[in-house]
Design an enzyme around this catalytic site. Structure first.
Site, PDB file in Angstrom:
ATOM      1  N   ASP A 198     -35.351   9.086 -66.954  1.00  0.00           N
ATOM      2  CA  ASP A 198     -34.586  10.259 -66.504  1.00  0.00           C
ATOM      3  C   ASP A 198     -35.401  11.533 -66.685  1.00  0.00           C
ATOM      4  O   ASP A 198     -34.986  12.606 -66.235  1.00  0.00           O
ATOM      5  CB  ASP A 198     -33.273  10.372 -67.289  1.00  0.00           C
ATOM      6  CG  ASP A 198     -32.179   9.507 -66.660  1.00  0.00           C
ATOM      7  OD1 ASP A 198     -32.391   9.002 -65.547  1.00  0.00           O
ATOM      8  OD2 ASP A 198     -31.119   9.339 -67.295  1.00  0.00           O
TER       9      ASP A 198
ATOM     10  N   ASP B 226     -27.392   1.001 -61.767  1.00  0.00           N
ATOM     11  CA  ASP B 226     -27.577   1.687 -63.047  1.00  0.00           C
ATOM     12  C   ASP B 226     -26.844   0.974 -64.172  1.00  0.00           C
ATOM     13  O   ASP B 226     -25.985   0.099 -63.934  1.00  0.00           O
ATOM     14  CB  ASP B 226     -27.055   3.126 -62.898  1.00  0.00           C
ATOM     15  CG  ASP B 226     -27.780   4.102 -63.823  1.00  0.00           C
ATOM     16  OD1 ASP B 226     -28.403   3.657 -64.794  1.00  0.00           O
ATOM     17  OD2 ASP B 226     -27.697   5.320 -63.562  1.00  0.00           O
ATOM     18  N   MET B 227     -27.125   1.361 -65.395  1.00  0.00           N
ATOM     19  CA  MET B 227     -26.482   0.778 -66.587  1.00  0.00           C
ATOM     20  C   MET B 227     -26.674   1.804 -67.681  1.00  0.00           C
ATOM     21  O   MET B 227     -27.758   1.912 -68.244  1.00  0.00           O
ATOM     22  CB  MET B 227     -27.207  -0.526 -66.910  1.00  0.00           C
ATOM     23  CG  MET B 227     -26.520  -1.518 -67.798  1.00  0.00           C
ATOM     24  SD  MET B 227     -26.362  -0.993 -69.497  1.00  0.00           S
ATOM     25  CE  MET B 227     -25.610  -2.391 -70.230  1.00  0.00           C
TER      26      MET B 227
ATOM     27  N   ASP C 238     -26.192   9.495 -55.205  1.00  0.00           N
ATOM     28  CA  ASP C 238     -26.151   9.039 -56.598  1.00  0.00           C
ATOM     29  C   ASP C 238     -24.723   9.104 -57.129  1.00  0.00           C
ATOM     30  O   ASP C 238     -23.753   9.134 -56.357  1.00  0.00           O
ATOM     31  CB  ASP C 238     -27.138   9.890 -57.430  1.00  0.00           C
ATOM     32  CG  ASP C 238     -27.708   9.139 -58.622  1.00  0.00           C
ATOM     33  OD1 ASP C 238     -27.010   9.034 -59.642  1.00  0.00           O
ATOM     34  OD2 ASP C 238     -28.855   8.656 -58.533  1.00  0.00           O
ATOM     35  N   ASP C 239     -24.572   9.144 -58.419  1.00  0.00           N
ATOM     36  CA  ASP C 239     -23.287   9.134 -59.111  1.00  0.00           C
ATOM     37  C   ASP C 239     -22.331  10.195 -58.539  1.00  0.00           C
ATOM     38  O   ASP C 239     -22.767  11.233 -58.039  1.00  0.00           O
ATOM     39  CB  ASP C 239     -23.564   9.433 -60.594  1.00  0.00           C
ATOM     40  CG  ASP C 239     -22.396   9.073 -61.477  1.00  0.00           C
ATOM     41  OD1 ASP C 239     -21.339   8.730 -60.946  1.00  0.00           O
ATOM     42  OD2 ASP C 239     -22.569   9.137 -62.712  1.00  0.00           O
TER      43      ASP C 239
ATOM     44  N   CYS D 261     -32.107   0.488 -62.783  1.00  0.00           N
ATOM     45  CA  CYS D 261     -32.051   1.741 -63.525  1.00  0.00           C
ATOM     46  C   CYS D 261     -31.195   1.492 -64.754  1.00  0.00           C
ATOM     47  O   CYS D 261     -30.281   0.669 -64.729  1.00  0.00           O
ATOM     48  CB  CYS D 261     -31.412   2.811 -62.641  1.00  0.00           C
ATOM     49  SG  CYS D 261     -31.241   4.416 -63.453  1.00  0.00           S
TER      50      CYS D 261
HETATM   51  C1  GLA Z   1     -28.488   7.680 -65.156  1.00  0.00           C
HETATM   52  C2  GLA Z   1     -29.645   7.579 -64.191  1.00  0.00           C
HETATM   53  C3  GLA Z   1     -29.756   8.866 -63.414  1.00  0.00           C
HETATM   54  C4  GLA Z   1     -28.473   9.131 -62.678  1.00  0.00           C
HETATM   55  C5  GLA Z   1     -27.331   9.179 -63.667  1.00  0.00           C
HETATM   56  C6  GLA Z   1     -26.000   9.260 -62.946  1.00  0.00           C
HETATM   57  O1  GLA Z   1     -28.755   8.587 -66.160  1.00  0.00           O
HETATM   58  O2  GLA Z   1     -30.824   7.276 -64.842  1.00  0.00           O
HETATM   59  O3  GLA Z   1     -30.845   8.812 -62.530  1.00  0.00           O
HETATM   60  O4  GLA Z   1     -28.280   8.130 -61.733  1.00  0.00           O
HETATM   61  O5  GLA Z   1     -27.302   8.002 -64.479  1.00  0.00           O
HETATM   62  O6  GLA Z   1     -24.945   9.260 -63.828  1.00  0.00           O
END
Ligand code: GLA
Length: 728
Positions: free
Chosen positions: A539, A472-473, A360-361, A517
């Protein structure tokens, strides 16, 4: 069935298996006649009468239509400043200030296939009716496209406006549809919420005031989903008339519910006019997003199954394809990882049944917090000195696929991209842009930005190592301005840019699964589902709150469109503790996954994962393709129960969940649905096994014993053991 046009009476009849949608040409205008359970076409034309009262505008063709007034005439696509004072579908203004729009019927055509709304996602269909209306003085025409998906009674509509005149027109509104219904005792149901608390149900009787279900946040939003249902008072999951409506759009939208003073209700919707403007020069056309309507006399459940069937068959690619079970790094590590920690995570997933590791991020640029690097989509050399390759390789060795997170629509001020192209950030000409989550929006309305982003995806995906992308956004769009386009055009052009990019990625890399997302479920809509078969629902991974989010989402979207992960407890969002078993079970009504550090998980829980994944895999195909029935409503009671029945009715499962244990629990009988009445089912539930006819399970119901723990979830599985023909 199909589309019947009676050229003599000028009646148009779109027929579904159980529904009719009727219009005719009346006083030169396209009139809405009826939408509801199947009827014979022509009678409606006689039964719907003109209504005139004091103060009303008179049609120029007064002699031909002495009784009619635009003030009350039920419309299919309303004009402007034409005596119909209700919501205008279109406001076309010439430079000298003439915004009158008096539509006149101008002919029809039958097409073999539903034409794709240019640059936009859509639900596909075959036979299509195209009706043309013309506004003579402006030289403006609108073509209204209609198709009925017969088997699931889903009606599709969109409009294309063309300037065939000599003067440019400023469109100040260009909605997708309107429909004027008799206002007979409707409740309105919509989904509202906020970040990590998306899609809560709001249902209330319509009043005499106009209601607007809308988002102007640049995304369809956490706050309001682009859907609504009109449900007759008392309509429930199994009975009552319900009209459902959704937009296949992910940006600013508005759905209007406007009662008039004569007992009619205008339902209209499309792109939100507040953030919209479009210059339509001679020879140009503007295409609206598609609206999807359905009518059911089988309550909300009927409506949901119609939407789910239409989307799975005609909107979502690979809706019925088995999905990866992921281990996602976000709640496990947030930004705090290096190569060694990620390799440990991959190792820990091996052999558990989890088949994809999603990074992920935090993997790119120089990103330790959320305030930098968006736009610099190359691995952070401090955390990943050897790039992504060792992670991909380790996944391959362990029999996993590798997936990655990206937020392509964003730019951090602290990034190489921003230093190179500060003008690529969305901003109004005289104001500094406002930050949100410490980041700015990249101007996806600009072709050069789209070209750059296509390159980013190519670099990331071309060598085939990445098999899964979480797109994502993470913020709303605040300034509606682009240095590139005239005022008003930005918001929609941004969406067209997002769609162009998504289309490029999914067509160039068909083997990569993309999960949508938006800070959780801020862009959970039919538009995104055209490109991405699944969306991160919220989330909020707390199983207890998820029961309501998932229950409400299933009103308008198929179960397989939602993803849900098992995360640690106390839950990071709510600090609640729910048993590991319940956390997993609640995800089995969606595409399941895990989002925790398996290395830090207790051995007992770790050992449950292979069984959980195996169990989910047994349910998955039914979840993705079966019929969904909501049995117990967690918004109103202590129980949550959703049941899914395979298409051939031979297998079903139900997730039974009790919120709080108590000495005061009431007897609850879960009346199952969708089974074959005469067939005998073998039922397995919480250590018990028994056999019963479908009819008994549906009418008598299953009286579940009280569970002595809070947030307790149990799975009920039903297998048909005799064919309906063998039994009496
Ligand atoms: C959003 C997504 C999360 C995660 C964060 C990462 O909030 O919904 O699942 O990926 O960004 O910054």
């Amino acid at each position: 069935m199909g589309i019947i046009v009676n050229e003599q009476t000028a009646v148009f009849h779109l027929m579904g298996k159980h529904t009719s949608y009727l219009m005719d040409v009346h006083c030169g205008m396209l009139r809405h006649l009826y939408y509801g359970p199947r009827v014979y076409g022509e009678a409606a034309q006689m039964l719907v009468r003109d209504v005139r009262a004091g103060y009303m505008a008179e049609l120029p063709e007064e002699d031909a239509c002495p009784g009619a007034s635009p003030d009350t005439l039920p419309q299919e696509y309303s004009g402007h400043e034409n005596g119909d004072f209700r919501v205008s579908c279109v406001i076309p203004e010439s430079a000298d200030g003439d915004a009158v729009c008096r539509w006149r019927y101008d002919g029809f055509e039958l097409l073999k296939e539903y034409p794709r709304p240019e640059g936009l996602p859509y639900v596909r269909a075959d036979q299509t009716l195209a009706i043309r209306l013309r506004e003579e003085k402006h030289g403006l025409t609108v073509t209204l496209y209609y198709a009925m998906l017969e088997s699931c009674d889903v009606l599709l509509r969109h409009a294309v406006l063309s300037n065939n005149g000599q003067r440019p027109l400023e469109l100040k509104a260009a909605l997708s549809f309107c429909i004027d219904l008799p206002q007979s005792g409707w409740d309105v149901l919509s989904l509202h919420g906020r970040h990590a608390f998306e899609r809560q149900i709001d249902r209330h009787p319509l009043s005499e005031s106009t209601e607007i279900i809308a988002s102007a946040r640049g995304i369809s939003s956490h706050q309001v989903n682009p859907v609504c249902a009109l449900a007759e008072h008392g309509a429930n999951e199994t009975a009552g008339h319900v009209l459902g409506c959704t937009l296949v759009y992910s940006g600013n939208f508005a759905l209007y519910l406007q009662p008039d003073s004569f007992g009619q209700l205008r339902l209209a919707g499309g792109i939100h006019p507040d953030t919209f403007g479009w210059t339509l020069r001679p020879g140009e056309r503007f295409t609206t997003p598609q609206a999807v309507l359905t009518y059911s006399d089988k309550g909300l459940g009927g409506m949901s199954r119609s939407f789910a069937d239409a989307y799975r068959a005609r909107l979502i690619s690979g809706a019925d394809r088995c999905r990866p079970v992921v281990l996602n790094s976000w709640e496990a590590a947030y930004f705090d990882f290096d190569e060694a920690r990620l390799l440990d995570m991959i190792d820990s997933a091996a052999g558990t049944g989890i088949d994809t590791f999603v990074l992920d991020d935090g993997w790119f640029g120089c990103r330790d917090r959320d305030d930098s690097s968006l736009g610099d989509w190359t691995p952070d050399p401090r955390k990943l000195p050897r790039g992504l390759a060792p992670l991909v390789r380790r996944c391959e060795e362990k029999g996993l696929q590798f997936g990655i997170w990206i937020e392509p629509e964003m730019i951090s001020e602290n990034s190489c991209l921003y230093r190179q192209h500060p003008d690529w950030a969305v901003r109004a000409p005289h104001h500094a842009p406002m930050r949100s989550r410490r980041q700015l929006i990249l101007d996806l309305s600009r072709p050069e930005v789209i070209a750059y982003l296509k390159g980013v995806f190519d670099t990331l995906l071309a060598d085939g190592g990445v098999r899964y992308v979480k797109w994502d956004m993470n913020r709303n769009i605040i300034e509606n301005a682009s240095l590139r386009w005239p005022k008003g055009e930005f918001a929609h052009r941004f969406m067209l840019g997002v769609y162009e990019l998504a289309e490029y990625v999914v067509t160039s890399y068909p083997n990569v699964l993309i999960e949508g997302c938006c800070g959780g479920g801020g862009r959970f809509d039919a538009g995104m589902l055209y490109y991405f078969p699944q969306i991160w629902t919220s989330d909020n991974t707390d199983a207890e709150e998820r029961t309501r989010i998932q229950y409400a989402t299933s009103l308008f979207y198929p179960l397989g469109a939602m993803t849900a992960h098992v995360s640690v407890c106390p839950n990071h969002a709510t600090h609640r503790t729910v048993s590991f078993e319940s956390r997993a079970a609640v995800t089995w009504l969606c595409v399941t996954g895990y989002e925790l550090d398996l290395c830090q998980l207790g051995e007992a829980e770790r050992q449950q994962i292979p069984t959980q994944v195996e169990q989910y895999r047994r349910l998955e195909q039914t979840m993705l393709t079966g019929n969904c029935y909501r049995i117990a409503d967690p918004f109103t009671g202590n129980m949550f129960c959703v049941q899914v029945v395979s298409r051939d009715c031979r297998y079903a499962y139900a997730l039974v969940y009790q919120r709080l244990a108590s000495q005061g629990l009431k007897i609850e009988r879960l009346k199952l649905q969708g089974l074959r009445e005469e067939a005998i089912y073998h039922v397995r539930y919480d250590g018990e096994e028994f056999e019963a006819h479908g009819a008994s399970l549906m009418r008598v119901g299953v009286q579940c014993h009280w569970l002595r723990e809070d947030f307790a979830a149990r799975l009920m599985e039903l297998n048909q053991i005799s064919s309906a023909d063998d039994t009496i």
